[in-house]
Design an enzyme around this catalytic site. Structure first.
Site, PDB file in Angstrom:
ATOM      1  N   CYS A   1       0.804  -1.220   0.000  1.00 13.87           N
ATOM      2  CA  CYS A   1       0.000   0.000   0.000  1.00 13.87           C
ATOM      3  C   CYS A   1       0.839   1.274   0.000  1.00 13.87           C
ATOM      4  CB  CYS A   1      -1.007  -0.045   1.148  1.00 13.87           C
ATOM      5  SG  CYS A   1      -2.468   0.928   0.764  1.00 13.87           S
TER       6      CYS A   1
ATOM      7  N   HIS B   1      -3.685  -5.635   1.848  1.00 11.71           N
ATOM      8  CA  HIS B   1      -3.213  -5.844   3.213  1.00 11.71           C
ATOM      9  C   HIS B   1      -4.356  -6.434   3.988  1.00 11.71           C
ATOM     10  CE1 HIS B   1      -3.699  -1.162   3.455  1.00 11.71           C
ATOM     11  NE2 HIS B   1      -4.748  -1.726   2.959  1.00 11.71           N
TER      12      HIS B   1
HETATM   13  N1  GLN Z   1      -1.955   7.035   1.428  1.00 17.77           N
HETATM   14  C1  GLN Z   1      -2.146   6.056   0.459  1.00 17.77           C
HETATM   15  C2  GLN Z   1      -3.477   6.158  -0.272  1.00 17.77           C
HETATM   16  O1  GLN Z   1      -4.524   6.398   0.310  1.00 17.77           O
HETATM   17  C3  GLN Z   1      -1.904   4.695   1.054  1.00 17.77           C
HETATM   18  C4  GLN Z   1      -2.988   4.203   1.964  1.00 17.77           C
HETATM   19  C5  GLN Z   1      -2.655   2.974   2.710  1.00 17.77           C
HETATM   20  O2  GLN Z   1      -1.482   2.597   2.892  1.00 17.77           O
HETATM   21  N2  GLN Z   1      -3.689   2.321   3.208  1.00 17.77           N
HETATM   22  O3  GLN Z   1      -3.468   5.974  -1.452  1.00 17.77           O
END
Ligand code: GLN
Length: 245
Positions: A93, A191
Site C-alpha cells: 500500500c 493488506h
Molecule cells: N496514502 C495512500 C493512499 O490512500 C496509502 C494508503 C494505505 O497505505 N492504506 O493511497
C-alpha cells in the site's frame, strides 16, 4: 538458516496487520527450521549493505508517507544496490506507492519514490475500499486481501502486474491489474492481512530470501488448513462485495 529481514519504518508505516505479515514469515520460517531475524530500519538509519535478505515496507496514510519519503529517497541507492544483489522486497500500500517513481498525494504533494518498480501513483478523490481477489497467472495461484487507497497507480508499459483483478479495484480501478513485480520486488495494495491468507506468497518470499542468504531450497509444505479457510472466506467476500466504480 538465518533469514535477515529489514523492516523499513515500522513506527510510521504499520497500518492493517503489517506486523502480522512479519509474524507469518517468522512462523513459517521456524516451521522449516529457519530463524527470522528482523531488524527495524528507521529514520536516519543506514541500510546494512548486503546484510538483508528480505526488505519489508508497510502501509500508511499520506501523512506518514510524507514523513518518511525523503529519508527513504536518501536510502534509494543502497536499496537499489541490495536488490541488484538479489535481496527480495515486499511493499504494501503506502510502501508500495513509494517503491515507484513518485506519489502525488491528496494534498498535491509530489513525494519521491525509489524507482524499484516501474510505476507512478497519483491520488484521486474517491477512495478505493473493499475486498480484492487476484489471479496471479505467473504463479498459477490467487491472492485475496483488502484494499483501502486513494492513490491510482499507473504501471509503465511492459511492467508486470502482481495479478489480474477478479474482484475489487486494484491499481487504479480501471486497468484490471493489481500490484507490480520486478524480479524479487513485489508491490501490492493488498493488506489486512496479506500473508496469513495467502501462505504460498509468504513461502515464495521466504524461498527468495533464503536464496539470497545462500540456500537454494524448496520449502516443505505445511498443513495450512486455517490459512486455506481464511483465503476462501476472503475470496468469497471479494466475489460478492469487492469494490468497483
Ligand atoms: N496514502 C495512500 C493512499 O490512500 C496509502 C494508503 C494505505 O497505505 N492504506 O493511497
Amino acid at each position: 538458516m538465518r533469514i535477515r529481514v529489514g523492516h523499513l519504518y515500522p513506527d510510521y508505516l504499520n497500518i492493517y496487520a503489517d506486523r502480522g505479515n512479519i509474524a507469518v514469515l517468522a512462523a513459517r520460517a521456524a516451521a522449516r527450521g529457519h530463524e527470522l531475524n528482523v531488524r527495524a530500519i528507521g529514520m536516519g538509519d543506514p541500510v546494512p549493505a548486503g546484510g538483508v535478505d528480505l526488505f519489508y515496507i508497510g502501509g500508511g496514510q499520506d501523512r506518514e508517507q510524507e514523513l518518511v519519503a525523503h529519508d527513504l529517497a536518501a536510502k534509494g541507492d543502497a536499496l537499489r544496490e541490495a536488490v541488484g544483489g538479489g535481496a527480495a522486497f515486499l511493499g504494501v500500500c503506502g510502501g508500495y506507492q513509494l517503491l515507484g517513481r513518485s506519489y502525488v498525494d491528496v494534498a498535491g504533494n509530489d513525494l519521491p519514490g525509489i524507482g524499484l518498480l516501474p510505476l507512478h501513483t497519483v491520488a484521486g478523490d474517491r477512495r478505493m475500499i473493499g475486498d480484492v481477489l487476484l489471479e496471479c497467472d505467473w504463479a498459477g495461484r490467487t491472492l485475496a486481501g483488502f484494499e483501502n487507497h486513494a492513490g491510482r497507480t499507473i504501471l509503465d508499459g511492459g511492467a508486470e502486474p502482481l495479478g489480474r483483478v477478479v474482484s475489487g479495484f486494484g491499481n487504479d480501478g480501471r486497468s484490471g491489474f493489481e500490484g507490480c513485480r520486478a524480479g524479487r520486488v513485489y508491490g501490492t495494495y493488498l493488506h489486512g492481512p496479506l500473508l496469513p491468507r495467502n501462505p504460498w506468497f509468504a513461502d515464495r518470499l521466504l524461498t527468495e530470501a533464503l536464496a539470497h542468504a545462500g540456500l537454494d531450497t524448496e520449502l516443505p509444505p505445511l498443513p495450512d488448513e486455517l490459512e486455506r479457510e481464511a483465503h476462501a472466506v476472503s475470496a468469497e467476500r471479494a466475489r460478492t462485495r469487492g469494490g468497483r466504480f
